[in-house]
Design a protein around this motif. Structure first.
Motif, PDB file in Angstrom:
ATOM      1  N   VAL A 148       0.850  -1.196   0.000  1.00  0.00           N
ATOM      2  CA  VAL A 148       0.000   0.000   0.000  1.00  0.00           C
ATOM      3  C   VAL A 148       0.881   1.239   0.000  1.00  0.00           C
ATOM      4  N   ARG A 149       0.518   2.176  -0.862  1.00  0.00           N
ATOM      5  CA  ARG A 149       1.283   3.406  -1.013  1.00  0.00           C
ATOM      6  C   ARG A 149       0.314   4.577  -1.074  1.00  0.00           C
ATOM      7  N   THR A 150       0.686   5.705  -0.499  1.00  0.00           N
ATOM      8  CA  THR A 150      -0.102   6.926  -0.634  1.00  0.00           C
ATOM      9  C   THR A 150       0.394   7.683  -1.857  1.00  0.00           C
ATOM     10  N   LEU A 151      -0.514   7.899  -2.823  1.00  0.00           N
ATOM     11  CA  LEU A 151      -0.142   8.522  -4.086  1.00  0.00           C
ATOM     12  C   LEU A 151      -0.955   9.796  -4.313  1.00  0.00           C
ATOM     13  N   VAL A 180      -0.489   7.390 -13.189  1.00  0.00           N
ATOM     14  CA  VAL A 180       0.255   7.489 -11.924  1.00  0.00           C
ATOM     15  C   VAL A 180       0.510   6.101 -11.339  1.00  0.00           C
ATOM     16  N   LEU A 181      -0.456   5.215 -11.449  1.00  0.00           N
ATOM     17  CA  LEU A 181      -0.264   3.859 -10.940  1.00  0.00           C
ATOM     18  C   LEU A 181       0.866   3.147 -11.676  1.00  0.00           C
ATOM     19  N   MET A 182       0.954   3.316 -12.992  1.00  0.00           N
ATOM     20  CA  MET A 182       2.019   2.672 -13.762  1.00  0.00           C
ATOM     21  C   MET A 182       3.388   3.248 -13.394  1.00  0.00           C
ATOM     22  N   THR A 183       3.444   4.536 -13.146  1.00  0.00           N
ATOM     23  CA  THR A 183       4.704   5.143 -12.706  1.00  0.00           C
ATOM     24  C   THR A 183       5.108   4.613 -11.337  1.00  0.00           C
ATOM     25  N   ALA A 184       4.127   4.484 -10.454  1.00  0.00           N
ATOM     26  CA  ALA A 184       4.407   3.963  -9.118  1.00  0.00           C
ATOM     27  C   ALA A 184       4.905   2.519  -9.180  1.00  0.00           C
ATOM     28  N   LEU A 185       4.348   1.721 -10.090  1.00  0.00           N
ATOM     29  CA  LEU A 185       4.841   0.354 -10.272  1.00  0.00           C
ATOM     30  C   LEU A 185       6.291   0.360 -10.748  1.00  0.00           C
ATOM     31  N   SER A 186       6.624   1.294 -11.632  1.00  0.00           N
ATOM     32  CA  SER A 186       7.994   1.383 -12.133  1.00  0.00           C
ATOM     33  C   SER A 186       8.988   1.638 -11.011  1.00  0.00           C
ATOM     34  N   ASP A 187       8.568   2.359  -9.999  1.00  0.00           N
ATOM     35  CA  ASP A 187       9.468   2.680  -8.881  1.00  0.00           C
ATOM     36  C   ASP A 187       9.815   1.457  -8.042  1.00  0.00           C
ATOM     37  N   GLY A 188       9.044   0.391  -8.175  1.00  0.00           N
ATOM     38  CA  GLY A 188       9.303  -0.818  -7.402  1.00  0.00           C
ATOM     39  C   GLY A 188       8.759  -0.727  -5.993  1.00  0.00           C
ATOM     40  N   ALA A 189       8.785  -1.852  -5.293  1.00  0.00           N
ATOM     41  CA  ALA A 189       8.280  -1.908  -3.922  1.00  0.00           C
ATOM     42  C   ALA A 189       9.221  -1.166  -2.978  1.00  0.00           C
ATOM     43  N   GLN A 190       8.657  -0.483  -2.020  1.00  0.00           N
ATOM     44  CA  GLN A 190       9.447   0.270  -1.038  1.00  0.00           C
ATOM     45  C   GLN A 190       9.542  -0.431   0.306  1.00  0.00           C
TER      46      GLN A 190
END
Length: 509
Positions: free
Chosen positions: A232-235, A248-258
């Motif tokens: 879960v991420r706050t975007l 935005v979701l696709m960009t967040a996926l590109s960043d990988g899991a935190q």
């Protein structure tokens, strides 16, 4: 002086009770206190894992101002996650003088064959389309009640609520996502609803110009190719149109899991997409998200060690769990629309007209469990990716230990903690009584432990004990072999008593 001797004796007794002292020479029995009398019978099968308990249900008060707790009896199992049973009890509660049933006069029910998923601390609940009859505020209150009830469980931190596999919108235009929820016990429901209303696009306004910040559940492929796991991420989204949400979701996926460990490194999907995500209405209702990728998508995924099927599961689950009314995803690679992939077992999965749906990837959802293996005569914790729901099962955890160390773990010097040749057939029965797990292993298991020798006996025993006590929050474990209590196997332990969680044998990180 007497006081000092008493303290020393007490400390010695505690050490012996734990059974964490170093193993003695082969052929000699480690010094322990006489085993406590075991007033229990060896379990045959796993019927003893069922128990009658209580569930804390949170329902809207009669005046609709707050969520109030009601305790109800439920029949649960220690080897099955309680989330679905508890949600069913919540949806079926008829209310009383001080609380309302969820949905009022509209009966809410669960949708599909796997309506409650639990993995990575995230629970996703799927309701049938009857929930669409509710007014937005009533629906939001019902979702908050579900989330608060589930977040009362120790291993659930966030909750998604879907309706017939679709994410829920909180406005008439179907743009404002409800997003991932957390528990809200004690908070004013009217205030929470006002906060949600304040995020809506004003009547006649342009949704693309109204930013929104929301919690979203992203699904990431695991590095071992076994499936996907949520985080879960706050975007923050620049606008509320489905296209903007998808981008935005696709960009967040590109960043990988935190936060989640063991996930694969993600490629730059913004660079791999030839156009921004496209959203269209489907003839049968709902929305379709189309993603257009460059022809070298497969090569880029291979470079990251991501199987195509896990990539598709991650993208489909992420988009459909968050963007309202999305019923399907279409993937185009170069000039070709993707129409098939394989399951985790290698079976063919076909997508009619290239339409990917969330239900096609249910088996890809994984969770993580900690089991103990051996390294340099110490125990080390390793994480294993298991199908969602399996981490609640002591039988599954024991079976995972019996499968031994993986090739990668062996390369790191980690060894199997149990003797070779054991499998699920050697687990004759499991039963949980209060805080004590009873394990009935086969005569073959007893022989294997005996033949492994006294040096490995202690690690084998406490590998099982520590794995099960840590994962199930148990206090102790009692072993039986072929239906009987056994005192001695390889000579370093007395197996006839109770075994407690023992951190002394675990290697320091």
């Amino acid at each position: 002086m007497k006081k000092t001797r008493l303290i020393i004796c007490l400390l010695l007794a505690l050490t012996l009770l734990c059974g964490c002292t170093a193993a003695q020479q082969t052929g000699s029995t480690a010094a322990t206190l006489p085993p406590a009398t075991v007033n229990a019978e060896a379990p045959v099968g796993d019927d003893g894992m069922q128990y009658n308990g209580q569930a804390a249900l949170f329902l809207p008060s009669a005046d609709g101002q707050r969520l109030l707790c009601r305790y109800v009896p439920v029949t649960l199992r220690h080897d099955v996650h309680p989330a679905q049973t508890i949600v069913q009890a919540l949806l079926g509660y008829d209310g009383d003088d001080t609380v309302q049933p969820l949905g009022g006069e509209t009966r809410l029910t669960l949708y599909g064959q796997n309506p409650v998923e639990v993995a990575g601390g995230v629970c996703t609940v799927d309701l049938t389309s009857s929930a669409l009859i509710l007014e937005d505020e009533t629906l939001y209150t019902a979702c908050l009640a579900i989330a608060t009830t589930l977040c009362n469980l120790s291993d659930i931190q966030e909750v998604n609520v879907l309706i017939a596999d679709q994410a829920i919108s909180m406005d008439i235009s179907g743009n404002l996502p409800m997003g991932t929820l957390r528990g809200h016990s004690g908070e004013e429901l009217t205030l929470l609803w006002e906060q949600m209303e304040a995020r809506r696009t004003p009547l006649g306004g342009d949704a693309s110009t109204v930013p929104v910040t929301s919690m979203a559940t992203l699904y990431f492929p695991l590095a071992d190719g076994s499936g996907v796991i949520p985080e879960v991420r706050t975007l923050t989204f620049p606008g509320q149109t489905p296209q903007q949400l998808a981008a935005v979701l696709m960009t967040a996926l590109s960043d990988g899991a935190q936060y989640v460990s063991g996930t694969a490194k993600m490629p730059d999907m913004d660079a791999l997409m030839t156009t921004s995500p496209q959203v269209s209405d489907m003839l049968e209702g709902g929305r379709l998200v189309t993603l257009n990728f460059t022809a070298d998508l497969s090569t880029q995924l291979d470079d990251c060690g991501i199987p195509m099927n896990c990539f598709l599961a991650a993208v489909t689950d992420t988009l459909m769990t968050f963007i309202p009314s999305v019923t399907a995803v279409k993937i185009q690679i170069g000039t070709e629309v993707l129409t098939q992939t394989t399951s985790l077992t290698g079976a063919e999965i076909r997508f009619t007209d290239g339409v990917l749906r969330r239900s096609a990837f249910e088996s890809f959802l994984m969770d993580q469990a900690v089991i103990y293996m051996a390294k340099d005569q110490k125990m080390v914790a390793v994480r294993r990716n298991l199908p969602a729901g399996d981490t609640a099962s002591p039988r599954v955890l024991l079976k995972e230990m019996m499968q031994g160390a993986t090739t990668q773990e062996q390369d790191e010097g980690i060894q199997s903690i149990l003797p070779e040749g054991l499998n699920e057939e050697d687990i004759l029965g499991l039963s949980l009584q209060d805080d004590t797990l009873l394990i009935n292993l086969s005569a073959h298991a007893a022989s294997a432990i005996r033949q492994a020798g006294s040096e490995r006996e202690q690690l084998a025993c406490y590998g099982m004990v520590n794995t099960l006590c840590k994962s199930k929050n148990l206090r102790r474990v009692i072993f039986f072999f072929d239906g009987s209590s056994v005192n001695e196997l390889a000579g370093s332990l007395d197996w006839g008593g109770s075994f407690f969680y023992c951190p002394g044998l675990i290697a320091k990180e």
